[in-house]
Enzyme design. Structure first.
Site, short mmCIF file in Angstrom:
data_model
loop_
_atom_site.label_atom_id
_atom_site.label_comp_id
_atom_site.label_asym_id
_atom_site.label_seq_id
_atom_site.Cartn_x
_atom_site.Cartn_y
_atom_site.Cartn_z
N TYR A 1 3.08 6.83 10.41
CA TYR A 1 2.34 5.63 10.04
C TYR A 1 3.24 4.60 9.36
CZ TYR A 1 -1.86 2.99 8.80
OH TYR A 1 -2.83 2.02 8.71
N PRO B 1 -5.27 0.29 18.41
CA PRO B 1 -4.94 -0.17 17.06
C PRO B 1 -5.08 0.89 15.98
CG PRO B 1 -7.11 -0.95 17.71
CD PRO B 1 -6.51 -0.30 18.93
N HIS C 1 0.84 -1.19 0.00
CA HIS C 1 0.00 0.00 0.00
C HIS C 1 0.88 1.25 0.00
CE1 HIS C 1 -4.07 -1.74 1.59
NE2 HIS C 1 -3.53 -2.48 0.64
N LYS D 1 0.37 0.42 15.17
CA LYS D 1 1.72 0.42 15.74
C LYS D 1 2.08 -0.85 16.52
CE LYS D 1 2.61 3.16 13.67
NZ LYS D 1 3.71 3.40 12.76
N TYR E 1 -9.93 5.27 6.69
CA TYR E 1 -10.25 5.69 8.05
C TYR E 1 -11.35 6.74 7.96
CZ TYR E 1 -5.96 3.53 9.88
OH TYR E 1 -4.98 2.64 10.27
#
Length: 387
Positions: free
Chosen positions: A385, A293, A72, A297, A201
Site C-alpha cells: 500500500y 481503485p 497518514h 495504485k 476500508y
C-alpha cells in the site's frame, strides 16, 4: 515545430514527466485535448505513496502539498464487527502515505509548467502518431480547429485509456489483458469534516465501503453498488444511511454527515497492454494500465512510470546509453503486474459479488482476520500500500 519528447496528455503523469525532463535539460512539448479548467477540475485519486511524495518534492512541486496534504501513518480495516489499524511506519521501516487531491496536484504542476517549463498546449487534441519506428516521429493534432503537426524524436503517451497513442502500436504487436468487475463505486464529495483520521476500508454484509477525505473540511466516501446504478436515484438521506450501516463498528464512533456536493458512479476495470513501448513511442499511466481503485495504485503507478522514463532519457542524453529506455517496458510491467495483483486481492477480499456464497464470505473474513492477527501478513499489505 520540433522537440525532443512530445508528451501527449496533461494529467499528473504527463505534467510530472515534463517537469522532470525540463529539470534535466530535455526539450519537450505537452499536448492536452481539454481546456485548462476541465483538466484542473477532474476528480481522481488522492492517496500518494511515499515514492510519489518524494518525486514531487524532488522536482520542486511539493511545497503546497507539504503545507496542505494530510500525512497518514496507516489505514483502518473494519470487518466482522471489529476494527483493526494497520500501522505503516511500524511495518515498513518508516514509510507513510499522504492524502492530497489529484486536482490540487495537477494545479501545482500546471502552474510550474506555465511559469518555468516547456510549452503546454491546451485544447490541442492529438489525432494520431506516425512513423513511430523511425528517427523522427510526427504527432498530428488540432489547434484552433485547424490541423497541425509536431515532429519529435520520441513520444510519450500519457493520454489515458481512451487516448490515441496506444493505438499507434500495431495491433499485431499489442496484447491486452483485462478483467471486468460486477460492481461499481458510488462516490461522493461532502462538505463535512472527516469522521476519522485515516482511511477506513469496510467489509460488511451490505457490501464494501470506504471513508476517505480530501481536506480537514471535505470528506470523500465510496460504497459498492451494482453496475449501471444511476446516482440520481439515491437521495442524500439514503446515501448517508447506507454508508453509516456499512461503516458501523463497535464503540461510540459515528459518521458525520453534511451537504453532498458531487456524486458519481465509477465503473471498475483491470486492464494492461503489453508492451508499454514500440519503436520510439512509450506509454505511461492509464494509457498502459488501469487498476481497481481499492489499492490506491493508479496515480502512483503512473508517477513511477514517468520517473523511470525521466531516468531513461537522462541516461540516453547524458551518456548516450539507451539501456534504460530499452528495458522500460519490461521494468515497468513487473511493477504493474505486482500492483494489479495487490489491487485484485484487495478488491476481491472486500467486495461482495452479486452471486456470492457464504463460503466465499468466510474466506474473505479469514484473510482479514489474518491481517489483524499476523504482523507478517499486515507488513505485506502495508508494504504494497505504501509503495
Amino acid at each position: 515545430m520540433h522537440t525532443t519528447v512530445a508528451v501527449v496528455g496533461a494529467g499528473p503523469a504527463g505534467l510530472l514527466l515534463a517537469r522532470l525532463l525540463h529539470a534535466r535539460g530535455v526539450d519537450c512539448v505537452v499536448l492536452e485535448s481539454r481546456d485548462r479548467d476541465h483538466v484542473e477540475r477532474r476528480q481522481r485519486a488522492g492517496m500518494l505513496e511515499q515514492g510519489t511524495v518524494d518525486a514531487l518534492r524532488d522536482c520542486g512541486a511539493g511545497a503546497r502539498m507539504d503545507r496542505e496534504g494530510l500525512v497518514h501513518d496507516g489505514i483502518e480495516l473494519r470487518f466482522d464487527g471489529r476494527a483493526h489499524r494497520v500501522d505503516f511506519p511500524a511495518l515498513t521501516g518508516g514509510r507513510r502515505v499522504m492524502v492530497y487531491a489529484q486536482t490540487e496536484l495537477v494545479k501545482d504542476l500546471i502552474g510550474l509548467q506555465l511559469a518555468e517549463g516547456p510549452p503546454l498546449l491546451f485544447e490541442a487534441p492529438v489525432t494520431g502518431v506516425s512513423d513511430v519506428e523511425g528517427p523522427r516521429l510526427t504527432v498530428h493534432y488540432r489547434r484552433n480547429g485547424e490541423p497541425a503537426t509536431l515532429t519529435c524524436d520520441y513520444v510519450v503517451g500519457c493520454d489515458g485509456y481512451h487516448g490515441v497513442t496506444r493505438r499507434a502500436i500495431p495491433a499485431g504487436e499489442r496484447r491486452v489483458f483485462e478483467r471486468g468487475h460486477p460492481y461499481s463505486w458510488f462516490a461522493i464529495l461532502a462538505d463535512v469534516a472527516p469522521s476519522c483520521e485515516e482511511l477506513v476500508y469496510a467489509h460488511s454484509p451490505r457490501g464494501f465501503a470506504l471513508h476517505s477525505m480530501r481536506s480537514p473540511r471535505v470528506s470523500r466516501l465510496y460504497f459498492q453498488v451494482p453496475n449501471g446504478t444511476d446516482p440520481a436515484t439515491w437521495s442524500d438521506e439514503e446515501i448517508w444511511a447506507e454508508l453509516a450501516a456499512r461503516l458501523e463498528t463497535v464503540g461510540d464512533w459515528r459518521l458525520r454527515t453534511g451537504p453532498i456536493t458531487a456524486r458519481a458512479v465509477l465503473p471498475m476495470r483491470s486492464w494492461v497492454t503489453e508492451p508499454m513501448c514500440h519503436g520510439r513511442l512509450f506509454l505511461a499511466g492509464d494509457a498502459a494500465h488501469i487498476v481497481p481503485p481499492t489499492g490506491a495504485k493508479g496515480l502512483n503507478l503512473a508517477v513511477a512510470d514517468v520517473v523511470e522514463l525521466a531516468r531513461a532519457f537522462d541516461r540516453l542524453l547524458a551518456e548516450g546509453s539507451p539501456d534504460l529506455l530499452d528495458a522500460y517496458s519490461d521494468t515497468r510491467l513487473r511493477a504493474v503486474w505486482r500492483a494489479e495483483h495487490f489491487s485484485a486481492l484487495m478488491t476481491s477480499a472486500l467486495h461482495l459479488a452479486p452471486d456470492q456464497d457464504p463460503f466465499t464470505t468466510r474466506l474473505q473474513l479469514a484473510w482479514l482476520h489474518r491481517l489483524a492477527d499476523s504482523p507478517h501478513a499486515a507488513a505485506e499489505l502495508a508494504t504494497n500500500y505504501a509503495g
